[in-house]
Design an enzyme around this catalytic site. Structure first.
Site, mmCIF file in Angstrom:
data_model
loop_
_atom_site.group_PDB
_atom_site.id
_atom_site.type_symbol
_atom_site.label_atom_id
_atom_site.label_comp_id
_atom_site.label_asym_id
_atom_site.label_seq_id
_atom_site.Cartn_x
_atom_site.Cartn_y
_atom_site.Cartn_z
ATOM 1 N N CYS A 133 0.893 -1.337 0.005
ATOM 2 C CA CYS A 133 0.176 -0.015 -0.031
ATOM 3 C C CYS A 133 0.753 1.264 0.034
ATOM 4 O O CYS A 133 0.511 2.177 -0.743
ATOM 5 C CB CYS A 133 -0.895 0.112 1.346
ATOM 6 S SG CYS A 133 -2.229 -1.133 1.111
ATOM 7 N N CYS A 244 -5.174 2.087 4.449
ATOM 8 C CA CYS A 244 -3.579 1.836 3.794
ATOM 9 C C CYS A 244 -2.644 2.417 4.124
ATOM 10 O O CYS A 244 -1.394 2.448 3.922
ATOM 11 C CB CYS A 244 -3.993 2.338 2.081
ATOM 12 S SG CYS A 244 -4.385 3.984 2.168
HETATM 13 S S1 SF4 Z 1 -4.579 -2.648 -1.644
HETATM 14 FE FE1 SF4 Z 1 -2.604 -2.174 -0.741
HETATM 15 S S2 SF4 Z 1 -1.758 -4.253 -0.397
HETATM 16 FE FE2 SF4 Z 1 -3.411 -4.617 -1.933
HETATM 17 S S3 SF4 Z 1 -2.752 -4.437 -3.895
HETATM 18 FE FE3 SF4 Z 1 -3.469 -2.408 -3.423
HETATM 19 S S4 SF4 Z 1 -1.722 -1.425 -2.799
HETATM 20 FE FE4 SF4 Z 1 -1.238 -3.467 -2.707
#
Ligand code: SF4
Length: 272
Positions: A133, A244
């Site tokens: 994230c 996030c």
């Molecule tokens: S929600 Fe967060 S962990 Fe999941 S793919 Fe998107 S950026 Fe990556």
């Protein structure tokens, strides 16, 4: 309500005392009034930051009625569902004068992360999910916020415990003290839904499939009956905040350490 707003390029900022007084004044005001205050105070140095969820769409619809060319920022993490890509185009067509910034993560950082931890690292641990994230979403947004004096969010107090105490207007000390405007803070989900319906605003198609919170495709699913609206985010995790990291700092130690290693690796890749 509607008025022509002058474009402002001078920096506008407040201290804690000033914003506290403003927050007191605005906390029982309607969302449209709070949004109008934000637009008239910050001119072109404020933007709506949205993942195209219902709350963001309500803010956008209200803002466009005051300032048709309002700035909108969203992040293409590279892992969004196809429905979201289509919906971005639909929303842009619905509000043709809006000014969009679609942000992308740094390719070298994503490459370094994937090389070290794999494509689906977020399934390994909470730390690695936060790392993903951070690289794909938080860092691009943080860079964009550095050019603003204020931002509109779609946060609501009833969404999750970490959001229960938000004010409609507050200083964002996690992002250099710019102003964060949560105009829907005291609304509930059904009020947002009713607003969108009454105003014919675009609604993300995944809501019709049982999703109640929208994010990246591999990390979001429809909720079960009786679950909180954000329960479909990172549903395999237990005890971790459904955040996030852009709205509250999440420190785990190992995640920050690994992030620094990835940034260093990304710099080496850029220098090649
Ligand atoms: S929600 Fe967060 S962990 Fe999941 S793919 Fe998107 S950026 Fe990556």
């Amino acid at each position: 309500m509607t008025q022509l707003l002058e474009r402002t390029s001078e920096r506008v900022s407040f201290d804690d005392l000033e914003i506290g007084e403003i927050a007191l004044d605005l906390d029982d005001q309607e969302p449209e009034d709070v949004i109008e205050w934000g637009l008239s105070t910050f001119g072109d140095r404020i933007a709506i930051v949205t993942a195209l969820q219902a709350d963001g769409m309500a803010i956008l619809d209200m803002a466009v009625k005051i300032k048709p060319d309002v700035r909108v920022i969203t992040v293409d993490t590279g892992r969004l569902p196809q429905e979201t890509y289509q919906f971005i185009d639909e929303v842009r067509a619905h509000y043709p004068r809006t000014q969009w910034d679609v942000l992308f993560p740094e390719a070298t950082e994503v490459e370094a992360m994937v090389q070290r931890r794999g494509v689906n690292l977020f399934r390994n641990s909470v730390e690695e999910r936060m790392l993903c994230c951070q690289i794909r979403k938080v860092r691009p947004l943080v860079k964009a916020l550095q050019g603003l004096d204020a931002w509109f969010t779609g946060l609501r107090r009833d969404q999750w415990a970490s959001r229960a105490a938000i004010k409609k207007v507050e200083l964002d000390h996690d992002h250099e003290g710019i102003v964060k405007i949560n105009a829907l803070a005291d609304w509930e989900g059904d009020e947002v839904e009713a607003y969108l319906k009454e105003n014919g605003a675009p609604v993300h198609p995944l809501y019709a499939q049982g999703f109640t919170s929208l994010g990246c495709a591999p990390c979001t699913r429809p909720i079960q009956q009786g679950e909180n609206d954000r329960a479909g985010r990172w549903w395999w995790e237990t005890g971790a905040p459904k955040e996030c990291g852009i709205h509250c700092p999440i420190e785990t130690g190992s995640f920050e350490h690994e992030a620094q290693a990835i940034f260093a690796e990304a710099e080496r890749r850029s220098a090649r």
